[in-house]
Design a protein around this motif. Structure first.
Motif, PDB file in Angstrom:
ATOM      1  N   VAL A  64       0.864  -1.189   0.000  1.00  0.00           N
ATOM      2  CA  VAL A  64       0.000   0.000   0.000  1.00  0.00           C
ATOM      3  C   VAL A  64       0.902   1.241   0.000  1.00  0.00           C
ATOM      4  CG1 VAL A  64      -1.671   1.323   1.354  1.00  0.00           C
ATOM      5  CG2 VAL A  64      -1.924  -1.161   1.155  1.00  0.00           C
ATOM      6  N   SER A  65       0.727   2.089  -1.004  1.00  0.00           N
ATOM      7  CA  SER A  65       1.552   3.296  -1.114  1.00  0.00           C
ATOM      8  C   SER A  65       0.631   4.503  -1.073  1.00  0.00           C
ATOM      9  CB  SER A  65       2.306   3.274  -2.441  1.00  0.00           C
ATOM     10  OG  SER A  65       1.359   3.123  -3.495  1.00  0.00           O
ATOM     11  N   TRP A  66       1.143   5.650  -0.736  1.00  0.00           N
ATOM     12  CA  TRP A  66       0.304   6.849  -0.689  1.00  0.00           C
ATOM     13  C   TRP A  66       0.958   7.971  -1.470  1.00  0.00           C
ATOM     14  CZ3 TRP A  66       1.809   3.769   3.317  1.00  0.00           C
ATOM     15  CH2 TRP A  66       2.855   4.191   4.118  1.00  0.00           C
ATOM     16  N   ASP A  67       0.150   8.940  -1.870  1.00  0.00           N
ATOM     17  CA  ASP A  67       0.580   9.912  -2.877  1.00  0.00           C
ATOM     18  C   ASP A  67       0.942  11.287  -2.316  1.00  0.00           C
ATOM     19  OD1 ASP A  67       0.116   8.168  -5.162  1.00  0.00           O
ATOM     20  OD2 ASP A  67      -1.996   8.306  -4.605  1.00  0.00           O
ATOM     21  N   ALA A  68       0.912  11.439  -1.018  1.00  0.00           N
ATOM     22  CA  ALA A  68       1.280  12.738  -0.437  1.00  0.00           C
ATOM     23  C   ALA A  68       1.778  12.485   0.972  1.00  0.00           C
ATOM     24  CB  ALA A  68       0.061  13.664  -0.416  1.00  0.00           C
ATOM     25  N   ALA A  69       2.330  13.526   1.576  1.00  0.00           N
ATOM     26  CA  ALA A  69       2.857  13.367   2.938  1.00  0.00           C
ATOM     27  C   ALA A  69       1.734  12.920   3.875  1.00  0.00           C
ATOM     28  CB  ALA A  69       3.448  14.690   3.413  1.00  0.00           C
ATOM     29  N   VAL A  70       2.104  12.120   4.850  1.00  0.00           N
ATOM     30  CA  VAL A  70       1.141  11.637   5.849  1.00  0.00           C
ATOM     31  C   VAL A  70       0.648  12.823   6.683  1.00  0.00           C
ATOM     32  CG1 VAL A  70       0.978  10.238   7.963  1.00  0.00           C
ATOM     33  CG2 VAL A  70       2.214   9.359   5.969  1.00  0.00           C
ATOM     34  N   VAL A  71      -0.650  12.839   6.931  1.00  0.00           N
ATOM     35  CA  VAL A  71      -1.251  13.908   7.734  1.00  0.00           C
ATOM     36  C   VAL A  71      -1.578  13.339   9.123  1.00  0.00           C
ATOM     37  CG1 VAL A  71      -3.478  15.110   7.936  1.00  0.00           C
ATOM     38  CG2 VAL A  71      -2.150  15.264   5.817  1.00  0.00           C
ATOM     39  N   ARG A  72      -1.305  14.124  10.152  1.00  0.00           N
ATOM     40  CA  ARG A  72      -1.629  13.693  11.531  1.00  0.00           C
ATOM     41  C   ARG A  72      -2.655  14.631  12.142  1.00  0.00           C
ATOM     42  NH1 ARG A  72       3.438  13.626  10.634  1.00  0.00           N
ATOM     43  NH2 ARG A  72       4.252  11.532  10.315  1.00  0.00           N
ATOM     44  N   GLN A  73      -3.660  14.047  12.757  1.00  0.00           N
ATOM     45  CA  GLN A  73      -4.735  14.883  13.302  1.00  0.00           C
ATOM     46  C   GLN A  73      -4.248  15.793  14.427  1.00  0.00           C
ATOM     47  OE1 GLN A  73      -7.990  12.049  14.022  1.00  0.00           O
ATOM     48  NE2 GLN A  73      -8.954  12.829  12.172  1.00  0.00           N
ATOM     49  N   THR A  74      -3.260  15.357  15.185  1.00  0.00           N
ATOM     50  CA  THR A  74      -2.794  16.220  16.287  1.00  0.00           C
ATOM     51  C   THR A  74      -2.167  17.521  15.771  1.00  0.00           C
ATOM     52  OG1 THR A  74      -0.829  14.842  16.315  1.00  0.00           O
ATOM     53  CG2 THR A  74      -2.418  14.486  18.090  1.00  0.00           C
ATOM     54  N   GLU A  75      -1.887  17.592  14.464  1.00  0.00           N
ATOM     55  CA  GLU A  75      -1.289  18.822  13.922  1.00  0.00           C
ATOM     56  C   GLU A  75      -2.350  19.736  13.322  1.00  0.00           C
ATOM     57  OE1 GLU A  75       1.501  17.038  11.212  1.00  0.00           O
ATOM     58  OE2 GLU A  75       2.783  16.318  12.862  1.00  0.00           O
ATOM     59  N   ARG A  76      -3.634  19.390  13.485  1.00  0.00           N
ATOM     60  CA  ARG A  76      -4.675  20.115  12.752  1.00  0.00           C
ATOM     61  C   ARG A  76      -5.734  20.742  13.663  1.00  0.00           C
ATOM     62  NH1 ARG A  76      -4.365  18.488   7.481  1.00  0.00           N
ATOM     63  NH2 ARG A  76      -6.596  18.382   7.025  1.00  0.00           N
ATOM     64  N   GLY A  77      -5.327  20.998  14.901  1.00  0.00           N
ATOM     65  CA  GLY A  77      -6.279  21.538  15.874  1.00  0.00           C
ATOM     66  C   GLY A  77      -6.942  22.834  15.427  1.00  0.00           C
ATOM     67  N   ALA A  78      -6.186  23.677  14.709  1.00  0.00           N
ATOM     68  CA  ALA A  78      -6.734  24.982  14.316  1.00  0.00           C
ATOM     69  C   ALA A  78      -7.920  24.798  13.368  1.00  0.00           C
ATOM     70  CB  ALA A  78      -5.650  25.834  13.667  1.00  0.00           C
ATOM     71  N   LEU A  79      -7.794  23.830  12.474  1.00  0.00           N
ATOM     72  CA  LEU A  79      -8.887  23.572  11.517  1.00  0.00           C
ATOM     73  C   LEU A  79     -10.162  23.120  12.230  1.00  0.00           C
ATOM     74  CD1 LEU A  79      -7.527  21.461   8.524  1.00  0.00           C
ATOM     75  CD2 LEU A  79      -8.552  23.744   8.440  1.00  0.00           C
ATOM     76  N   TYR A  80      -9.983  22.258  13.238  1.00  0.00           N
ATOM     77  CA  TYR A  80     -11.146  21.746  13.969  1.00  0.00           C
ATOM     78  C   TYR A  80     -11.798  22.879  14.768  1.00  0.00           C
ATOM     79  CZ  TYR A  80      -8.407  17.499  13.022  1.00  0.00           C
ATOM     80  OH  TYR A  80      -7.661  16.524  12.419  1.00  0.00           O
ATOM     81  N   ALA A  81     -10.935  23.712  15.369  1.00  0.00           N
ATOM     82  CA  ALA A  81     -11.464  24.823  16.177  1.00  0.00           C
ATOM     83  C   ALA A  81     -12.267  25.769  15.286  1.00  0.00           C
ATOM     84  CB  ALA A  81     -10.313  25.558  16.853  1.00  0.00           C
ATOM     85  N   GLN A  82     -11.748  26.010  14.086  1.00  0.00           N
ATOM     86  CA  GLN A  82     -12.455  26.892  13.134  1.00  0.00           C
ATOM     87  C   GLN A  82     -13.853  26.353  12.820  1.00  0.00           C
ATOM     88  OE1 GLN A  82     -10.633  27.162   9.216  1.00  0.00           O
ATOM     89  NE2 GLN A  82      -9.119  28.573  10.108  1.00  0.00           N
ATOM     90  N   ALA A  83     -13.920  25.045  12.598  1.00  0.00           N
ATOM     91  CA  ALA A  83     -15.218  24.442  12.252  1.00  0.00           C
ATOM     92  C   ALA A  83     -16.182  24.549  13.435  1.00  0.00           C
ATOM     93  CB  ALA A  83     -15.019  22.975  11.854  1.00  0.00           C
ATOM     94  N   ILE A  84     -15.690  24.281  14.638  1.00  0.00           N
ATOM     95  CA  ILE A  84     -16.563  24.350  15.819  1.00  0.00           C
ATOM     96  C   ILE A  84     -17.001  25.803  16.045  1.00  0.00           C
ATOM     97  CG2 ILE A  84     -16.696  23.980  18.324  1.00  0.00           C
ATOM     98  CD1 ILE A  84     -14.882  21.525  17.933  1.00  0.00           C
ATOM     99  N   ASP A  85     -16.079  26.743  15.844  1.00  0.00           N
ATOM    100  CA  ASP A  85     -16.434  28.174  16.005  1.00  0.00           C
ATOM    101  C   ASP A  85     -17.533  28.547  15.021  1.00  0.00           C
ATOM    102  OD1 ASP A  85     -14.576  28.402  17.949  1.00  0.00           O
ATOM    103  OD2 ASP A  85     -13.090  29.496  16.745  1.00  0.00           O
ATOM    104  N   ARG A  86     -17.403  28.074  13.815  1.00  0.00           N
ATOM    105  CA  ARG A  86     -18.406  28.398  12.805  1.00  0.00           C
ATOM    106  C   ARG A  86     -19.782  27.881  13.219  1.00  0.00           C
ATOM    107  NH1 ARG A  86     -18.585  26.872   6.355  1.00  0.00           N
ATOM    108  NH2 ARG A  86     -20.840  26.996   6.249  1.00  0.00           N
ATOM    109  N   LEU A  87     -19.821  26.667  13.703  1.00  0.00           N
ATOM    110  CA  LEU A  87     -21.099  26.105  14.150  1.00  0.00           C
ATOM    111  C   LEU A  87     -21.625  26.872  15.368  1.00  0.00           C
ATOM    112  CD1 LEU A  87     -20.083  22.348  13.809  1.00  0.00           C
ATOM    113  CD2 LEU A  87     -21.807  23.516  12.403  1.00  0.00           C
ATOM    114  N   ALA A  88     -20.696  27.279  16.250  1.00  0.00           N
ATOM    115  CA  ALA A  88     -21.107  28.008  17.462  1.00  0.00           C
ATOM    116  C   ALA A  88     -21.737  29.347  17.086  1.00  0.00           C
ATOM    117  CB  ALA A  88     -19.907  28.213  18.374  1.00  0.00           C
ATOM    118  N   VAL A  89     -21.113  30.038  16.140  1.00  0.00           N
ATOM    119  CA  VAL A  89     -21.631  31.349  15.709  1.00  0.00           C
ATOM    120  C   VAL A  89     -23.040  31.198  15.148  1.00  0.00           C
ATOM    121  CG1 VAL A  89     -21.315  33.131  13.919  1.00  0.00           C
ATOM    122  CG2 VAL A  89     -19.369  32.383  15.312  1.00  0.00           C
ATOM    123  N   GLU A  90     -23.285  30.071  14.505  1.00  0.00           N
ATOM    124  CA  GLU A  90     -24.623  29.825  13.936  1.00  0.00           C
ATOM    125  C   GLU A  90     -25.604  29.269  14.964  1.00  0.00           C
ATOM    126  OE1 GLU A  90     -23.704  27.256  10.660  1.00  0.00           O
ATOM    127  OE2 GLU A  90     -22.803  28.888   9.497  1.00  0.00           O
TER     128      GLU A  90
END
Ligand code: GLU
Length: 300
Positions: A64-90
């Protein structure tokens, strides 16, 4: 952004043949539809040090090979916070102070399906919330407008499942899987999700959340699991089930790959070769029963 499929293991330990089979299937689905294939390490929870490296090594060992650098969820907290903020504002979130026990013991709301959050904290007044905050950190829940949602699955057809006020951020601050998976799939251009059919019941929640975030839900294919001889989902305690265990009893990674391909009705060999014969419509619909009879494992 190119369209992609993915495998998204939780690095809690070594992958077993069930996980490896799902990874091979996800790769075949992606490549047979001209998609990239991505690997995402879902390490928000249950991460064990060293497990990620073992998992990546084992995936590579079965081709099994992959086509881009491996992504780790622990490095993506800002994205999750943005989504939760958006839902909170609504106005689509609320704080919840319930313990697991309180949820289990609460009478379920009328018409709410079994296992759904009963909505205890949905209607708290500002004053009540203020008092609760002093005793316990809050989790953040989605204020859902629906109680169920339908998704279309390539292998299961139309599937309707429960959507409750599910947790978006746990009370220890960790982003919940259902939120992270939706945000990540969209951000990574993943428009095809192939995973074990134990996750089918979570899918309506995720597809509904995607629509609330203005995102296109991916195409889904939930594949049968690998089970032990009692018909129970394969686990580490079922004997030699990881590449490491199997190598120790003389079964090389290539043989494990071939057994997995044969279980899918595909010829033994490289994944690129298997791709030529891959047809989702002819995949077995039943779980694959893993038995560790050594003659079967080692015979070519
Ligand atoms: N990380 C999840 C698991 O290992 C899979 C999540 C997914 O494929 O959406 O069970």
């Amino acid at each position: 952004m190119t369209s992609a499929g993915r495998f998204a293991p939780s690095p809690s330990g070594e992958l077993h043949v069930g996980n490896l089979r799902t990874a091979i299937l996800a790769w075949l689905f992606a490549k047979s539809t001209g998609r990239d294939f991505l690997l995402r390490v879902e390490d928000l929870d249950r991460a064990r040090s060293g497990a990620e490296a073992e998992q990546l090594r084992d995936l590579q060992a079965i081709g099994v090979s992959w086509d881009a650098a491996v992504v780790r969820q622990t490095e993506r907290g800002a994205l999750y916070a943005q989504a939760i903020d958006r839902l909170a504002v609504e106005g689509r979130t609320y704080e919840c102070f319930c313990t697991r026990r309180e949820i289990q013991e609460a009478p379920s709301a009328p018409h709410s399906p079994q296992g759904a959050y009963p909505g205890t904290c949905r209607m708290l007044s500002d004053a009540e919330r203020e008092i609760r905050r002093a005793s316990r950190p809050a989790s953040i829940r989605l204020r859902s407008d629906v109680t169920e949602w339908a998704v279309e699955d390539q292998l299961h057809g139309k599937y309707v499942g429960v959507v409750d006020d599910f947790v978006l951020r746990r009370n220890d601050g960790v982003t919940a899987y259902n939120l992270a998976v939706v945000v990540d799939d969209a951000a990574q251009g993943i428009d095809q999700v192939v995973r074990g059919d134990d996750l089918l019941p979570s899918t309506p929640r995720q597809a509904y959340l995607a629509t609330l975030l203005g995102l296109q839900a991916p195409k889904y294919a939930h594949v049968p699991l690998v089970v032990n001889h009692d018909g129970v989902r394969l686990a580490k305690r079922d004997g030699a089930v990881t590449l490491g265990d199997l190598a120790a009893v003389g079964v090389p990674a290539e043989r494990v790959r071939d057994l997995i391909l044969e279980s899918l009705g595909l010829p033994a060999g490289t994944l690129a070769e298997a791709l030529l014969d891959f047809d989702p419509a002819s995949l077995p619909k039943e779980p694959w029963v893993w038995t560790t009879s050594s003659s079967r494992l080692t015979s070519q």
